[in-house]
Design a protein around this motif. Structure first.
Motif, PDB file in Angstrom:
ATOM      1  N   UNK A   1       0.746  -1.340   0.003  1.00 23.29           N
ATOM      2  CA  UNK A   1      -0.002   0.098   0.025  1.00 23.29           C
ATOM      3  C   UNK A   1       0.797   1.342  -0.116  1.00 23.29           C
ATOM      4  N   UNK A   2       2.000   1.141   1.006  1.00 19.92           N
ATOM      5  CA  UNK A   2       2.891   2.181   0.858  1.00 19.92           C
ATOM      6  C   UNK A   2       3.760   2.628  -0.615  1.00 19.92           C
ATOM      7  N   UNK A   3       3.889   1.326  -1.052  1.00 21.21           N
ATOM      8  CA  UNK A   3       4.974   1.322  -2.353  1.00 21.21           C
ATOM      9  C   UNK A   3       4.041   1.861  -3.699  1.00 21.21           C
ATOM     10  N   UNK A   4       2.787   1.615  -3.881  1.00 21.59           N
ATOM     11  CA  UNK A   4       1.949   1.861  -4.937  1.00 21.59           C
ATOM     12  C   UNK A   4       0.712   2.338  -4.898  1.00 21.59           C
ATOM     13  N   UNK A   5       0.499   3.516  -4.202  1.00 18.26           N
ATOM     14  CA  UNK A   5      -0.772   4.086  -3.505  1.00 18.26           C
ATOM     15  C   UNK A   5      -1.693   4.250  -5.025  1.00 18.26           C
ATOM     16  N   UNK A   6      -0.965   4.613  -5.911  1.00 20.40           N
ATOM     17  CA  UNK A   6      -2.023   4.891  -7.202  1.00 20.40           C
ATOM     18  C   UNK A   6      -2.713   3.440  -7.692  1.00 20.40           C
ATOM     19  N   UNK A   7      -2.157   2.399  -7.660  1.00 20.84           N
ATOM     20  CA  UNK A   7      -2.723   1.261  -8.136  1.00 20.84           C
ATOM     21  C   UNK A   7      -3.335   0.113  -6.826  1.00 20.84           C
ATOM     22  N   UNK A   8      -3.129   0.698  -5.554  1.00 20.40           N
ATOM     23  CA  UNK A   8      -3.400  -0.197  -4.402  1.00 20.40           C
ATOM     24  C   UNK A   8      -3.891   0.713  -3.405  1.00 20.40           C
ATOM     25  N   UNK A   9      -5.157   0.626  -3.215  1.00 17.62           N
ATOM     26  CA  UNK A   9      -5.882   1.354  -2.301  1.00 17.62           C
ATOM     27  C   UNK A   9      -6.971   0.663  -1.185  1.00 17.62           C
ATOM     28  N   UNK A  10      -7.230   1.335  -0.113  1.00 16.70           N
ATOM     29  CA  UNK A  10      -7.978   0.670   0.926  1.00 16.70           C
ATOM     30  C   UNK A  10      -9.303   0.554   0.352  1.00 16.70           C
ATOM     31  N   UNK A  11      -9.948  -0.724   0.814  1.00 29.13           N
ATOM     32  CA  UNK A  11     -11.484  -1.049   0.741  1.00 29.13           C
ATOM     33  C   UNK A  11     -11.770  -1.727   1.819  1.00 29.13           C
TER      34      UNK A  11
ATOM     35  N   UNK B   1      -1.054  -3.990  11.882  1.00 28.49           N
ATOM     36  CA  UNK B   1      -2.027  -3.195  11.009  1.00 28.49           C
ATOM     37  C   UNK B   1      -1.668  -1.681  11.424  1.00 28.49           C
ATOM     38  N   UNK B   2      -1.335  -0.746  10.342  1.00 32.41           N
ATOM     39  CA  UNK B   2      -0.927   0.513  10.738  1.00 32.41           C
ATOM     40  C   UNK B   2      -1.971   1.834  10.131  1.00 32.41           C
ATOM     41  N   UNK B   3      -2.250   1.433   8.596  1.00 30.89           N
ATOM     42  CA  UNK B   3      -2.605   2.305   7.877  1.00 30.89           C
ATOM     43  C   UNK B   3      -4.401   2.304   7.695  1.00 30.89           C
ATOM     44  N   UNK B   4      -4.714   0.926   7.911  1.00 35.01           N
ATOM     45  CA  UNK B   4      -6.119   0.492   7.687  1.00 35.01           C
ATOM     46  C   UNK B   4      -6.864   0.501   9.015  1.00 35.01           C
ATOM     47  N   UNK B   5      -8.409   0.981   8.812  1.00 37.60           N
ATOM     48  CA  UNK B   5      -9.184   1.054  10.195  1.00 37.60           C
ATOM     49  C   UNK B   5      -9.257  -0.476  10.541  1.00 37.60           C
TER      50      UNK B   5
ATOM     51  N   UNK C   1     -11.416  -4.388   6.688  1.00 37.73           N
ATOM     52  CA  UNK C   1     -10.460  -3.460   5.670  1.00 37.73           C
ATOM     53  C   UNK C   1      -9.583  -4.571   4.872  1.00 37.73           C
ATOM     54  N   UNK C   2      -9.353  -4.399   3.847  1.00 42.91           N
ATOM     55  CA  UNK C   2      -8.468  -5.017   2.800  1.00 42.91           C
ATOM     56  C   UNK C   2      -8.058  -3.867   1.853  1.00 42.91           C
ATOM     57  N   UNK C   3      -7.426  -4.204   0.780  1.00 41.69           N
ATOM     58  CA  UNK C   3      -6.995  -3.375  -0.280  1.00 41.69           C
ATOM     59  C   UNK C   3      -7.206  -3.918  -1.675  1.00 41.69           C
ATOM     60  N   UNK C   4      -7.505  -2.960  -2.469  1.00 45.98           N
ATOM     61  CA  UNK C   4      -7.793  -3.465  -4.011  1.00 45.98           C
ATOM     62  C   UNK C   4      -6.513  -3.412  -4.531  1.00 45.98           C
ATOM     63  N   UNK C   5      -6.167  -3.946  -5.743  1.00 49.70           N
ATOM     64  CA  UNK C   5      -4.936  -3.736  -6.446  1.00 49.70           C
ATOM     65  C   UNK C   5      -5.303  -3.785  -7.893  1.00 49.70           C
ATOM     66  N   UNK C   6      -4.734  -3.167  -9.077  1.00 49.86           N
ATOM     67  CA  UNK C   6      -4.808  -3.530 -10.231  1.00 49.86           C
ATOM     68  C   UNK C   6      -3.692  -4.530 -10.449  1.00 49.86           C
TER      69      UNK C   6
ATOM     70  N   UNK D   1     -16.611 -12.561  -3.237  1.00 51.62           N
ATOM     71  CA  UNK D   1     -16.314 -11.257  -2.963  1.00 51.62           C
ATOM     72  C   UNK D   1     -17.275 -10.479  -4.128  1.00 51.62           C
ATOM     73  N   UNK D   2     -17.812  -9.229  -3.525  1.00 45.94           N
ATOM     74  CA  UNK D   2     -18.618  -8.408  -4.614  1.00 45.94           C
ATOM     75  C   UNK D   2     -18.023  -7.117  -4.491  1.00 45.94           C
ATOM     76  N   UNK D   3     -17.333  -6.791  -5.251  1.00 48.40           N
ATOM     77  CA  UNK D   3     -16.312  -5.499  -5.074  1.00 48.40           C
ATOM     78  C   UNK D   3     -16.734  -4.406  -6.292  1.00 48.40           C
ATOM     79  N   UNK D   4     -16.655  -3.199  -5.981  1.00 51.63           N
ATOM     80  CA  UNK D   4     -16.846  -2.109  -6.734  1.00 51.63           C
ATOM     81  C   UNK D   4     -15.752  -2.067  -7.718  1.00 51.63           C
ATOM     82  N   UNK D   5     -15.941  -1.931  -9.062  1.00 53.54           N
ATOM     83  CA  UNK D   5     -15.037  -2.208 -10.086  1.00 53.54           C
ATOM     84  C   UNK D   5     -15.096  -1.056 -11.050  1.00 53.54           C
ATOM     85  N   UNK D   6     -14.068  -0.285 -11.654  1.00 55.07           N
ATOM     86  CA  UNK D   6     -14.102   0.680 -12.559  1.00 55.07           C
ATOM     87  C   UNK D   6     -15.197   1.594 -12.596  1.00 55.07           C
ATOM     88  N   UNK D   7     -15.398   1.983 -11.159  1.00 50.82           N
ATOM     89  CA  UNK D   7     -16.260   2.987 -10.945  1.00 50.82           C
ATOM     90  C   UNK D   7     -17.781   2.631 -10.930  1.00 50.82           C
TER      91      UNK D   7
END
Length: 501
Positions: free
Chosen positions: A86-96, A125-129, A156-161, A270-276
């Motif tokens: 999450x720290x190394x690629x916050x443009x393609x990885x973000x919390x969900x 865990x540090x960054x995620x609620x 919490x977990x994270x999405x990745x492209x 899993x049922x995840x938001x995808x591409x807006x």
């Protein structure tokens, strides 16, 4: 920076490590090794991330359900890596945030609470609620659910492209001097003296041989094929191929939250938001044969839609499916009867002792732990490279990840620099390329500077950038893996782009 195929000038060149396989494990090892000063070559028979690494559930996660199988070490390692990535690629990885409606027929509430407590604390865990309970009868997250689901949990977990994660590792490897060869098949590898002789063939038919002190087999579903057919050795390990399929439908609930649904067979979906404006739903777990033949079938579609009908008031129908894909997970075969219970851990097999050029083969693994897998692989090879530099990837951002703060602040900054471009387009470039968006846009100031418009947010300037800096060549490279533009273009627009390139 990119290379499309081997060339005669490199014939019989000596490298430290030759890697077969351009999925996430091969890309991660190439990046780590090149950054340690080793001379690296990576070849991939198709496009990068064309197989498993672009057909995942697109999550960086600890694997909550693996706690049921007592995979505590694996979950801990994955949770620690979740923070690192999450720290190394916050443009393609973000919390969900994931909502888990309580279904007492599958698991009692105390068991879920205990699992979530462990999940919150195993990995520092540090960054995620943290997780929490939900009153679904009144919470907005419960609005799309059927009335019988009145209690739930959120974590919490994270999405990745996933495909872009592979590409960014390869871009960084190339920046550190690695030779990256897409559409280049490994034909044979034989030991000659103190090195492997690896013969490769590009899709133009040209052949090329490289000498390598170490050979790494990161071929994923084809790992055993490489050992047996390319190298001519026997393996003491087996890979177990498990098919996972996903469907994509228009998003059918409000809010940014995802859902984790327990099914009657004790699997989770899993049922995840995808591409807006879309939703990604999966995955199935089915023992499978040839990875080349993988495709979703009607039974899997019915299975996934059946789980949705059980939980949601107004679930999507089969007619609303806009896309579907399947991948084959190359799991290490631990002889578990249930495909869902097969370990997601990884195992190395090394052929060769010190003084003999080794073959290191990788069985299993998952996207979340790819970076640690790469570190562990190089640790196994220390005897052959005693002067190798120490690990370095934990504290370094991936290309474009040096945004200098949170993602929203970066978008504001980028939008200020390119104020006459549409904000939606700036968001797209920021998400896919991070700070590399400036390399892509260069002196462009208005949409007319971006060249031909192919539809949606796709312009000629981005296509040129992908071709010149990310090895894209075929339509699917551009539309499906480097980006997801293909989901937002009409069939006619996709055909027009294919004709253009």
């Amino acid at each position: 920076m990119t290379e499309a195929a081997p060339h005669a000038g490199r014939d019989r060149e000596l490298v430290d490590i030759a890697i077969i396989g351009g999925g996430i494990n091969g890309a991660g090892i190439a990046r780590d090794a090149a950054g340690r000063g080793l001379k690296v070559l990576l070849c991939e028979k198709g496009d990068f991330a064309e197989g498993t690494s672009s057909r995942s559930g697109k999550l960086v996660h600890g694997g909550l359900r693996y706690l049921e199988y007592y995979e505590f070490r694996l979950v801990r390692e994955a949770l620690i890596e979740r923070e690192v990535l999450l720290a190394s690629a916050p443009h393609i990885i973000w919390p969900m945030r994931f909502v888990l409606p309580h279904s007492p027929e599958q698991r009692p509430a105390w068991l879920i609470r205990t699992g979530l407590f462990l999940y919150d604390h195993l990995g520092g865990r540090k960054r995620l609620p943290s997780s929490r309970g939900l009153d679904l009868a009144h919470a907005p997250e419960g609005a799309p659910l059927r009335s019988e689901f009145r209690r739930g949990f959120e974590y919490s977990d994270c999405w990745v492209d996933d495909a872009r994660l592979v590409i960014l590792n390869l871009v960084d490897a190339a920046r550190n001097g690695a030779i990256i060869l897409p559409r280049t098949r490994a034909l044979s590898a034989r030991r000659e003296g103190d090195a492997w002789q690896l013969e490769m063939q590009g899709d133009d038919g040209g052949r090329h041989t490289v000498r390598a002190r170490v050979l790494v087999n990161a071929a994923g579903p084809w790992v055993q094929d490489v050992v047996q057919d390319v190298v001519g050795l026997n393996s003491s390990h087996n890979v177990r191929l498990v098919k996972g399929s996903h469907i994509v439908v228009p998003k059918f609930w409000s809010g940014a939250q995802a859902y984790l649904l327990q099914n009657e067979d004790r699997r989770v979906i899993f049922v995840n938001p995808y591409e807006k404006d879309l939703a990604l739903i999966g995955t199935t777990d089915i023992a499978y044969g040839r990875a080349e033949d993988v495709a979703i079938d009607d039974t899997e579609i019915a299975y996934l839609l059946g789980v949705l009908r059980r939980y949601f008031r107004v679930p999507p129908s089969e007619q609303e499916i806009v896309h579907a894909f399947s991948g084959v997970r190359p799991l290490y075969d631990d002889n578990a009867e249930n495909p869902s219970a097969v370990t997601r851990d990884y195992v190395f097999e090394v052929h060769g002792e010190q003084g003999v050029p080794p073959l290191l083969s990788i069985f299993g693994g998952k996207i979340t732990t790819y970076r640690r897998l790469a570190e562990h692989a190089l640790q196994r090879l220390e005897a052959w490279f005693p002067k190798m530099s120490p690990g370095w990837t934990a504290g370094r951002p991936l290309p474009g990840g040096d945004i200098g703060g949170d993602f929203d602040a970066f978008i504001v900054q980028l939008a200020g620099e390119y104020s006459d471009l549409p904000r939606k387009l700036i968001h797209h470039y920021a998400r896919l390329y991070g700070t590399r968006a400036r390399e892509l846009l260069g002196s462009a100031r208005v949409s007319a500077d971006l060249g031909r418009h192919f539809g949606g947010d796709f312009y000629e300037r981005e296509a040129t950038f992908l071709r010149e800096s990310e090895w894209a060549r075929e339509p699917q490279d551009f539309l499906d893996r480097r980006t997801k533009h293909g989901l937002h273009l009409t069939a006619a627009q996709r055909d027009a782009f294919a004709s253009f390139i």
